[in-house]
Design an enzyme around this catalytic site. Structure first.
Site, PDB file in Angstrom:
ATOM      1  N   GLU A 237       0.813  -1.224   0.000  1.00 24.26           N
ATOM      2  CA  GLU A 237       0.000   0.000   0.000  1.00 24.26           C
ATOM      3  C   GLU A 237       0.850   1.280   0.000  1.00 24.26           C
ATOM      4  O   GLU A 237       0.444   2.288  -0.548  1.00 24.26           O
ATOM      5  CB  GLU A 237      -0.972   0.001   1.181  1.00 24.26           C
ATOM      6  CG  GLU A 237      -2.078  -1.040   1.011  1.00 24.26           C
ATOM      7  CD  GLU A 237      -3.186  -0.931   2.038  1.00 24.26           C
ATOM      8  OE1 GLU A 237      -4.035  -0.046   1.905  1.00 24.26           O
ATOM      9  OE2 GLU A 237      -3.197  -1.726   2.992  1.00 24.26           O
ATOM     10  N   HIS A 253       6.280 -26.600   5.505  1.00 24.22           N
ATOM     11  CA  HIS A 253       5.573 -27.788   5.027  1.00 24.22           C
ATOM     12  C   HIS A 253       5.128 -27.651   3.578  1.00 24.22           C
ATOM     13  O   HIS A 253       4.483 -28.555   3.050  1.00 24.22           O
ATOM     14  CB  HIS A 253       4.387 -28.089   5.945  1.00 24.22           C
ATOM     15  CG  HIS A 253       4.829 -28.420   7.344  1.00 24.22           C
ATOM     16  ND1 HIS A 253       5.151 -29.694   7.747  1.00 24.22           N
ATOM     17  CD2 HIS A 253       5.072 -27.623   8.413  1.00 24.22           C
ATOM     18  CE1 HIS A 253       5.535 -29.675   9.019  1.00 24.22           C
ATOM     19  NE2 HIS A 253       5.502 -28.430   9.435  1.00 24.22           N
ATOM     20  N   LYS A 347     -13.183  -0.601  -5.374  1.00 23.02           N
ATOM     21  CA  LYS A 347     -14.373  -0.404  -4.527  1.00 23.02           C
ATOM     22  C   LYS A 347     -15.460   0.340  -5.317  1.00 23.02           C
ATOM     23  O   LYS A 347     -16.642   0.027  -5.225  1.00 23.02           O
ATOM     24  CB  LYS A 347     -14.016   0.411  -3.269  1.00 23.02           C
ATOM     25  CG  LYS A 347     -13.294  -0.363  -2.194  1.00 23.02           C
ATOM     26  CD  LYS A 347     -13.015   0.505  -0.956  1.00 23.02           C
ATOM     27  CE  LYS A 347     -12.117  -0.201   0.044  1.00 23.02           C
ATOM     28  NZ  LYS A 347     -11.797   0.570   1.246  1.00 23.02           N
TER      29      LYS A 347
HETATM   30  C1  F6R Z   1      -6.430   1.747   3.326  1.00 27.28           C
HETATM   31  C2  F6R Z   1      -6.483   0.465   4.018  1.00 27.28           C
HETATM   32  C3  F6R Z   1      -7.463  -0.560   3.555  1.00 27.28           C
HETATM   33  C4  F6R Z   1      -8.795  -0.444   4.330  1.00 27.28           C
HETATM   34  C5  F6R Z   1      -9.809  -1.487   3.870  1.00 27.28           C
HETATM   35  C6  F6R Z   1     -11.085  -1.493   4.694  1.00 27.28           C
HETATM   36  O1  F6R Z   1      -5.531   2.596   3.989  1.00 27.28           O
HETATM   37  O2  F6R Z   1      -5.731   0.232   4.917  1.00 27.28           O
HETATM   38  O3  F6R Z   1      -6.879  -1.843   3.727  1.00 27.28           O
HETATM   39  O4  F6R Z   1      -8.565  -0.608   5.714  1.00 27.28           O
HETATM   40  O5  F6R Z   1     -10.115  -1.277   2.526  1.00 27.28           O
HETATM   41  O6  F6R Z   1     -11.592  -0.203   4.860  1.00 27.28           O
HETATM   42  P1  F6R Z   1     -12.036   0.293   6.319  1.00 27.28           P
HETATM   43  O7  F6R Z   1     -10.815   0.174   7.181  1.00 27.28           O
HETATM   44  O8  F6R Z   1     -12.483   1.703   6.119  1.00 27.28           O
HETATM   45  O9  F6R Z   1     -13.124  -0.627   6.755  1.00 27.28           O
END
Ligand code: F6R
Length: 354
Positions: A237, A253, A347
């Site tokens: 990230e 393993h 998303k």
């Molecule tokens: C972005 C990050 C992602 C979010 C994940 C879930 O910085 O770390 O891994 O954590 O997409 O989103 P939330 O945390 O808002 O439920």
């Protein structure tokens, strides 16, 4: 690589202040725990199992907690990174915790709704979004914290609040001293691995240099298994690099068998072992022998040994080192460590499709 000795240049790449988030992590962790202790809870009776629903940066705090709880908590605590509430969680005596930084993560919202319908004991942890709204509408206890940055930069919150919760519930001995020790050790380590410390004296910067143009695989065991996952997540990230993690003893393993093909890819792999004083002695030995096996196959290897002699100290110093490492790799690659465009567009497409 040269950029690492010019921290005054970092802000030209790090446009949204990820450096300050990483530097502030010890303070965040301590504040989150204290905030959690001040939050109200219903008088739940007879909690027999706990399910924590979360994804990504909001899940990793639960991962860390669960690894730490393993040796001390009398009831099972399970992390769930998916949509459907598992059948066992419909039993009476289940506490379902829905943790989402944004409050808009669909997997977590789905579990929340099913747990609400199943009349499970529920707690929502979030900064806002639909989760906060649903919790308010359903009269579900809500721990709402304030953090304006990326979810992964709020790992002190996602862990500290859960640590306070299990303390509240009387499931663990008071962890305050161990936590403060972890915070102190993070601050001490920060003097050595922080941005102002030059490459020659800075093991995080040197390891970042070794990772350039390589494919990192991070391996941990016990309380450092979730830290290996965190390193991998941060490398992806922050530095936008392809990375993997694995766990001992399981990796011995199967993973160790896969070191022959594709040859050109393997020669560019860098395996980093995370070790600590709290490792099971056999896992410690396994790390040493596994490293030797991989080296003989021509893979690059290195070891990071977490300072301190308690699980929380080991976890948090190792985690912090990984955050700095990923940040430095982002600086070398010249990529802004904050935005995660690929995840965001994914998303968006998912929500467009209904
Ligand atoms: C972005 C990050 C992602 C979010 C994940 C879930 O910085 O770390 O891994 O954590 O997409 O989103 P939330 O945390 O808002 O439920």
């Amino acid at each position: 690589m040269q950029i690492l000795d010019h921290p005054e240049e970092y802000s030209k790449i790090d446009l949204q202040g990820m450096r300050a988030e990483i530097e502030g992590l010890p303070t965040q962790l301590q504040a989150a725990y204290q905030f959690g202790l001040s939050q109200p809870l219903p008088a739940w009776k007879d909690i027999r199992q706990i399910l924590i629903a979360g994804m990504g940066g909001s899940a990793i705090g639960a991962d860390l907690l669960i690894a730490w709880l393993e040796g001390i908590c009398p009831i099972p605590v399970i992390l769930h990174r998916d949509y459907a509430l598992p059948a066992w969680a419909h039993q009476p005596g289940t506490l379902v915790i829905c943790s989402s930084h944004s409050g808009n993560t669909e997997e977590v919202l789905s579990v929340f709704e099913q747990a609400r319908q199943a009349r499970a004991n529920l707690l929502a942890i979030t900064t806002g979004g639909k989760l906060a709204q649903s919790a308010r509408d359903a009269g579900v206890p809500l721990w709402r914290f304030v953090h304006a940055g990326q979810p992964r930069a709020a790992v002190g919150w996602s862990f500290g609040l859960l640590l306070a919760l299990v303390t509240h519930l009387g499931l663990v001995p008071d962890p305050q001293v161990e936590l403060l020790n972890a915070v102190a050790n993070m601050r001490y380590q920060q003097e050595i691995i922080g941005c102002e410390s030059p490459v020659a004296a800075n093991p995080a910067k040197r390891l970042a240099g070794q990772l350039v143009d390589r494919w990192p695989l991070v391996i941990g065991a016990g309380v450092l298994a979730p830290v290996a996952r965190r390193w991998k997540g941060q490398l992806s990230e922050l530095a936008k690099c392809w990375a993997q993690f694995d766990v001992l003893p399981e990796a011995d393993h199967n993973t160790v068998a896969g070191v022959i093909y594709p040859q050109d890819q393997l020669s560019r792999t860098m395996v980093v072992f995370l070790e600590s004083s709290t490792d099971h002695p056999r896992n410690h030995l396994r790390a040493e022998v596994t490293r030797k096996v991989l080296m003989l196959e021509g893979l690059g290897t290195d070891t990071y040994t977490a300072p301190g002699n308690s699980a929380l100290v080991n976890q948090w110093t190792a985690l912090h080192f990984g955050d700095y490492l990923a940040y430095y790799l982002a600086m070398i690659y010249g990529v802004d460590p904050t935005p995660v465009d690929a995840s965001e567009s994914l998303k968006a497409e998912l929500s467009q499709r209904g």
